[in-house]
Design a protein around this motif. Sequence first.
Motif, short mmCIF file in Angstrom:
data_model
loop_
_atom_site.label_atom_id
_atom_site.label_comp_id
_atom_site.label_asym_id
_atom_site.label_seq_id
_atom_site.Cartn_x
_atom_site.Cartn_y
_atom_site.Cartn_z
N ALA A 107 0.53 -1.31 -0.04
CA ALA A 107 -0.72 -0.55 -0.19
C ALA A 107 0.84 1.61 0.19
CB ALA A 107 -1.16 -0.09 1.04
N THR A 108 0.51 2.05 -1.09
CA THR A 108 1.17 3.55 -0.97
C THR A 108 0.00 4.97 -0.84
OG1 THR A 108 1.20 3.38 -2.83
CG2 THR A 108 2.99 2.33 -2.37
N LEU A 109 0.69 5.36 0.02
CA LEU A 109 0.21 7.08 -0.39
C LEU A 109 0.05 8.06 -1.82
CD1 LEU A 109 1.08 9.19 3.55
CD2 LEU A 109 -1.12 7.26 2.32
N PRO A 110 -0.59 8.17 -1.63
CA PRO A 110 -0.46 9.09 -2.83
C PRO A 110 0.97 10.23 -3.54
CG PRO A 110 -2.57 9.51 -2.18
CD PRO A 110 -1.82 9.28 -1.32
N VAL A 111 0.78 9.49 -4.66
CA VAL A 111 2.63 9.39 -5.29
C VAL A 111 2.28 10.76 -6.23
CG1 VAL A 111 4.69 9.01 -6.20
CG2 VAL A 111 3.21 7.64 -4.75
N GLN A 112 2.97 11.88 -6.20
CA GLN A 112 3.28 12.84 -7.49
C GLN A 112 3.21 12.93 -8.63
OE1 GLN A 112 6.18 15.48 -4.91
NE2 GLN A 112 7.24 14.89 -7.62
N SER A 113 2.82 13.15 -9.29
CA SER A 113 2.99 12.65 -10.98
C SER A 113 4.27 13.57 -11.60
CB SER A 113 1.06 12.99 -11.33
OG SER A 113 0.66 13.31 -11.48
N THR A 114 3.97 14.48 -11.08
CA THR A 114 5.44 15.60 -12.27
C THR A 114 6.28 15.83 -11.52
OG1 THR A 114 3.98 17.79 -10.60
CG2 THR A 114 3.50 16.99 -13.25
N ILE A 115 7.30 15.55 -12.02
CA ILE A 115 8.52 16.33 -11.38
C ILE A 115 9.90 16.49 -12.16
CG2 ILE A 115 10.09 14.30 -12.52
CD1 ILE A 115 11.24 13.86 -8.44
N VAL A 116 10.12 17.78 -11.38
CA VAL A 116 11.59 18.53 -12.26
C VAL A 116 13.00 17.31 -12.37
CG1 VAL A 116 10.37 20.71 -12.42
CG2 VAL A 116 12.21 19.78 -10.80
N GLU A 117 13.95 18.01 -13.35
CA GLU A 117 15.03 17.70 -13.68
C GLU A 117 15.91 17.25 -12.00
OE1 GLU A 117 18.97 16.30 -16.68
OE2 GLU A 117 16.94 18.20 -16.88
N GLY A 118 15.80 16.37 -11.31
CA GLY A 118 16.75 16.84 -10.79
C GLY A 118 16.28 17.04 -8.95
N GLY A 119 15.08 16.67 -9.31
CA GLY A 119 13.87 16.37 -7.73
C GLY A 119 12.91 15.19 -7.61
N GLU A 120 13.12 15.71 -6.14
CA GLU A 120 12.37 13.77 -6.25
C GLU A 120 11.24 13.83 -5.11
OE1 GLU A 120 15.99 12.36 -3.03
OE2 GLU A 120 14.57 13.58 -1.49
N ALA A 121 10.89 12.07 -5.41
CA ALA A 121 9.26 12.29 -5.41
C ALA A 121 9.48 11.42 -3.97
CB ALA A 121 8.92 11.70 -6.29
N GLU A 122 8.91 11.26 -2.81
CA GLU A 122 8.30 10.89 -1.35
C GLU A 122 7.49 9.42 -1.98
OE1 GLU A 122 8.77 10.67 2.99
OE2 GLU A 122 7.28 12.23 2.50
N ILE A 123 8.09 8.03 -2.07
CA ILE A 123 6.98 7.36 -1.59
C ILE A 123 6.33 7.43 -0.35
CG2 ILE A 123 5.62 5.02 -3.26
CD1 ILE A 123 8.24 6.20 -5.34
N ARG A 124 6.08 6.78 0.35
CA ARG A 124 5.89 6.45 1.82
C ARG A 124 4.68 4.55 1.21
NH1 ARG A 124 3.54 11.15 5.55
NH2 ARG A 124 5.57 12.30 5.05
N CYS A 125 5.84 3.82 1.95
CA CYS A 125 4.79 2.51 1.47
C CYS A 125 4.50 2.21 2.81
CB CYS A 125 6.28 1.80 0.79
SG CYS A 125 6.63 2.69 -1.04
N GLN A 126 3.41 0.79 2.62
CA GLN A 126 3.74 0.09 4.19
C GLN A 126 2.71 -1.81 3.56
OE1 GLN A 126 0.81 1.20 6.77
NE2 GLN A 126 1.20 -0.69 7.67
#
Length: 152
Positions: free
Chosen positions: A39-58
């Motif tokens: 299971a994951t919380l909602p994850v962002q769908s856009t990202i900039v080069e060099g940017g970071e997205a967090e994916i919280r998982c259980q």
Amino acid sequence: MKRMTELIFTAGFALVAAVLLCACSDKLDIQQVYEFDLATLPVQSTIVEGGEAEIRCQLVRSGRYEETEYFIRYFQPTGKGELRLEDGTVLLPNDLYSLPGETFRLYYRSLCTDQQTIDIYIVDSFNQTVTKSFSFNNETEEGVENPEQPAP
């Protein structure tokens, strides 16, 4: 006739005794393999080069067998980026890593301006696998780039 009756009775008794002895077992039947999901919380769908997205998982397990171990691996079919665990371990594509626990965070860093997709695989010690895919569109300072229209 009496001898025939005794023979049938003895054979029946031996058959019943054999069935009862075979039916008894001193071994416990312990279930080891349980279904699970990620299971994951909602994850962002856009990202900039060099940017970071967090994916919280259980991990969500249907049962618990304490000796079960869980592992993670990932693939990146499109784009270029880097996936790491919250302890800083950078994951290499297709390598298997032990999961730090049932609740954990992943961090994806974009290394390109293309659309990016990562496929995360969670595998248990009984070779059951759960797959989750995440896609990221490139975002620029002016907004989201449309991959079908070239930027001016």
